[in-house]
Design an enzyme around this catalytic site. Sequence first.
Site, PDB file in Angstrom:
ATOM      1  N   ASP A 194      24.135  36.497 -42.450  1.00 51.07           N
ATOM      2  CA  ASP A 194      23.270  35.871 -41.439  1.00 51.07           C
ATOM      3  C   ASP A 194      21.901  35.667 -42.095  1.00 51.07           C
ATOM      4  OD1 ASP A 194      22.359  34.972 -38.920  1.00 51.07           O
ATOM      5  OD2 ASP A 194      21.571  36.940 -38.423  1.00 51.07           O
ATOM      6  N   SER A 195      20.986  35.040 -41.345  1.00 52.40           N
ATOM      7  CA  SER A 195      19.630  34.866 -41.872  1.00 52.40           C
ATOM      8  C   SER A 195      18.850  36.181 -41.861  1.00 52.40           C
ATOM      9  CB  SER A 195      18.880  33.852 -41.009  1.00 52.40           C
ATOM     10  OG  SER A 195      18.839  34.320 -39.670  1.00 52.40           O
ATOM     11  N   CYS A 242      26.585  34.021 -38.170  1.00 51.28           N
ATOM     12  CA  CYS A 242      25.399  33.235 -37.840  1.00 51.28           C
ATOM     13  C   CYS A 242      25.866  31.969 -37.122  1.00 51.28           C
ATOM     14  CB  CYS A 242      24.680  32.872 -39.141  1.00 51.28           C
ATOM     15  SG  CYS A 242      23.338  31.693 -38.923  1.00 51.28           S
ATOM     16  N   GLU A 302      13.084  39.631 -34.958  1.00 51.01           N
ATOM     17  CA  GLU A 302      12.879  40.167 -36.315  1.00 51.01           C
ATOM     18  C   GLU A 302      11.553  40.919 -36.411  1.00 51.01           C
ATOM     19  OE1 GLU A 302      14.680  39.962 -39.328  1.00 51.01           O
ATOM     20  OE2 GLU A 302      16.383  38.988 -38.359  1.00 51.01           O
ATOM     21  N   CYS A 334      23.501  32.614 -30.518  1.00 46.36           N
ATOM     22  CA  CYS A 334      22.849  33.049 -31.765  1.00 46.36           C
ATOM     23  C   CYS A 334      23.096  34.551 -31.849  1.00 46.36           C
ATOM     24  CB  CYS A 334      21.349  32.752 -31.680  1.00 46.36           C
ATOM     25  SG  CYS A 334      20.369  33.598 -32.943  1.00 46.36           S
ATOM     26  N   HIS A 361      21.478  36.893 -33.098  1.00 49.74           N
ATOM     27  CA  HIS A 361      20.323  37.774 -32.868  1.00 49.74           C
ATOM     28  C   HIS A 361      20.207  38.196 -31.393  1.00 49.74           C
ATOM     29  CE1 HIS A 361      18.825  36.594 -36.836  1.00 49.74           C
ATOM     30  NE2 HIS A 361      17.851  37.468 -36.705  1.00 49.74           N
TER      31      HIS A 361
HETATM   32  N1  DGL Z   1      21.510  34.657 -36.136  1.00 46.87           N
HETATM   33  C1  DGL Z   1      21.369  33.282 -36.373  1.00 46.87           C
HETATM   34  C2  DGL Z   1      22.232  32.410 -35.549  1.00 46.87           C
HETATM   35  O1  DGL Z   1      23.196  32.946 -35.016  1.00 46.87           O
HETATM   36  C3  DGL Z   1      20.203  32.858 -37.137  1.00 46.87           C
HETATM   37  C4  DGL Z   1      19.126  32.168 -36.457  1.00 46.87           C
HETATM   38  C5  DGL Z   1      17.915  31.835 -37.282  1.00 46.87           C
HETATM   39  O2  DGL Z   1      17.714  32.350 -38.371  1.00 46.87           O
HETATM   40  O3  DGL Z   1      17.184  30.998 -36.777  1.00 46.87           O
HETATM   41  O4  DGL Z   1      22.035  31.242 -35.382  1.00 46.87           O
END
Ligand code: DGL
Length: 239
Positions: free
Chosen positions: A7-8, A70, A142, A168, A170
């Site tokens: 993931d990011s 992600c 974050e 998402c 997150h």
């Molecule tokens: N967790 C991510 C997703 O599901 C990353 C979102 C991001 O870095 O903007 O899209």
Amino acid sequence: MKVGIFDSGIGGLNVLNELLKEYPNNQYYYYGDTKNIPYGDKDKKTLLSLSKKIIAFFEAKKVDLIIIACGTISSNCYLDLKKVTTIPIYDIITPTIEYLKEKSDLKKGVLATKRTISSHVFQNNLENILAIAAKELVLMIEENKIDIKVIKNYMQEFQDRDILVLGCTHYPLLMKEFKNFLKKEVEIVDMGKCLTRKIKLPNTGKSEIKLYFTKIDKTLIKNISRILNCKYEINLIEN
Ligand code: DGL
């Protein structure tokens, strides 16, 4: 089995957590591209180039399976990434859509990043879905600086929905806050749970968790310790 997950940032750790509940006995390699976060507003070319580097990392680690934890990469790059590696690769959106198809008569909402929403993956595959892009939530999570007003405003958009999909990875970290602004009966769908219900992993090997991040600071370390309730090792990776 060696499983690569990426993931990011910390969002995919929610997915890892779900997998650990069912399949703790595997070697998990987690890659969080914190240096390049957020992914949600980057163009497809950039997303593809960043995720190809991550695939190469997993190839060097000789993982048996890759999970795109992600939503943004799953919705924009999954088909392209399948072509660049021979390692089996799973995205997080396909099992979520499969789950939602079982609920065709219900009013659905999805909250996700700008790039996930503009890919139309949810809107093209499901009827009766209200899709809204959130700008600031990923960095809020974050940086651990939660603005309740922002959350309330998004939740107001979904007042008439029966289901809210957290598009998402997150967002499950804001589950409590989302629930505060929705009716009790609203089902909140966590993509990590959808994936874990569909995927079949062995569960007989060595249990190990190695985390790799492209940028590490105190907030990240604190966030990881809040999310993962198990033994893990953290590594910095140059990219
Ligand atoms: N967790 C991510 C997703 O599901 C990353 C979102 C991001 O870095 O903007 O899209």
